[in-house]
Design a protein around this motif. Sequence first.
Motif, PDB file in Angstrom:
ATOM      1  N   GLN A 176       0.656 -13.761  13.976  1.00 22.87           N
ATOM      2  CA  GLN A 176       1.625 -13.146  14.885  1.00 22.87           C
ATOM      3  C   GLN A 176       2.940 -13.925  14.947  1.00 22.87           C
ATOM      4  N   SER A 196      -2.990 -10.122  13.519  1.00 23.40           N
ATOM      5  CA  SER A 196      -1.890  -9.792  14.415  1.00 23.40           C
ATOM      6  C   SER A 196      -1.835  -8.271  14.495  1.00 23.40           C
ATOM      7  N   ASP A 197      -0.810  -7.720  15.134  1.00 22.93           N
ATOM      8  CA  ASP A 197      -0.690  -6.267  15.220  1.00 22.93           C
ATOM      9  C   ASP A 197      -0.402  -5.655  13.849  1.00 22.93           C
ATOM     10  N   ASP A 198       0.146  -6.462  12.917  1.00 16.79           N
ATOM     11  CA  ASP A 198       0.634  -5.922  11.653  1.00 16.79           C
ATOM     12  C   ASP A 198      -0.196  -6.300  10.426  1.00 16.79           C
ATOM     13  N   ILE A 199      -0.966  -7.386  10.527  1.00 17.31           N
ATOM     14  CA  ILE A 199      -1.621  -7.874   9.322  1.00 17.31           C
ATOM     15  C   ILE A 199      -2.914  -8.611   9.666  1.00 17.31           C
ATOM     16  N   SER A 255       6.567 -12.222  10.373  1.00 12.06           N
ATOM     17  CA  SER A 255       6.429 -10.823   9.977  1.00 12.06           C
ATOM     18  C   SER A 255       5.315 -10.680   8.947  1.00 12.06           C
ATOM     19  N   ALA A 256       4.802  -9.466   8.826  1.00 12.35           N
ATOM     20  CA  ALA A 256       3.752  -9.201   7.837  1.00 12.35           C
ATOM     21  C   ALA A 256       4.234  -9.535   6.439  1.00 12.35           C
ATOM     22  N   GLU A 257       5.502  -9.234   6.138  1.00 13.84           N
ATOM     23  CA  GLU A 257       6.052  -9.521   4.818  1.00 13.84           C
ATOM     24  C   GLU A 257       6.070 -11.016   4.525  1.00 13.84           C
ATOM     25  N   ARG A 274      -2.404  -5.495   5.064  1.00 12.03           N
ATOM     26  CA  ARG A 274      -1.437  -4.938   6.000  1.00 12.03           C
ATOM     27  C   ARG A 274      -2.055  -3.776   6.772  1.00 12.03           C
ATOM     28  N   LYS A 275      -1.710  -3.653   8.045  1.00  9.31           N
ATOM     29  CA  LYS A 275      -2.293  -2.607   8.868  1.00  9.31           C
ATOM     30  C   LYS A 275      -1.517  -1.290   8.805  1.00  9.31           C
ATOM     31  N   ASP A 276      -0.345  -1.313   8.140  1.00 13.61           N
ATOM     32  CA  ASP A 276       0.415  -0.070   7.994  1.00 13.61           C
ATOM     33  C   ASP A 276       0.018   0.696   6.741  1.00 13.61           C
TER      34      ASP A 276
END
Length: 215
Positions: free
Chosen positions: A47, A10-13, A50-52, A70-72
């Motif tokens: 997606q 996804s965009d976050d993970i 949430s990533a969490e 995680r992508k952050d």
Amino acid sequence: MEDKLRVYESDDIKVSWSKTRCIHFQACVRGLHDVFNVEQKPWIQPQNASAEEVLEVVLRCPTGALHAERKDGEPTQSAPSENVVNVAPDGPLYFHGDIHIKDATGETVLEDTRVALCRCGASEHKPFCDGSHSEADFKDSGAMAPNKLKTKESSESLTVILAKDGPLRLDGAVELKTVGNLNSYKGSGGALCRCGASNHKPFCDGSHRDINFKS
């Protein structure tokens, strides 16, 4: 053994899944059905949460078939402070900790924090459990014979050495538990049966030689 990793993002993970190490324990499906759903394609859709939330459920996978990044840049998991081996009734050995698996020559096979290793002798993906204990009708209550763990000076990590045609040799601090924590032993070395024939499970008693076990 060739692993088969599939990646879902996804965009976050980013979530990776090992088909080889998955035994369909279904902690993921029960924990977050919107993301992990075998009736949808692809069956992992990170997606949808949430990533969490995704990471929390990924870390419940006892075999290590699921991992996430995680992508952050935030960390996903650090090595646990203790190494624990849970003996599953009629099933595998679940390792949780700072685990280093090596073959008989000393070559590293895997470094991970979660892994399920075969103890019935029937897995097609040794040393990993592939669920063959069910088809092989492997029976063992998970109760532990008298302690055969050794006590010696050791590292905090746990090295599992795959003895050729023999047991899982442990080197490092470890706690061996029955499911439900009805009994536990602590030590820093020993040998665990992986042929399924020992009369002193979960410990090796040399029965692999009697049955001509091949790893």
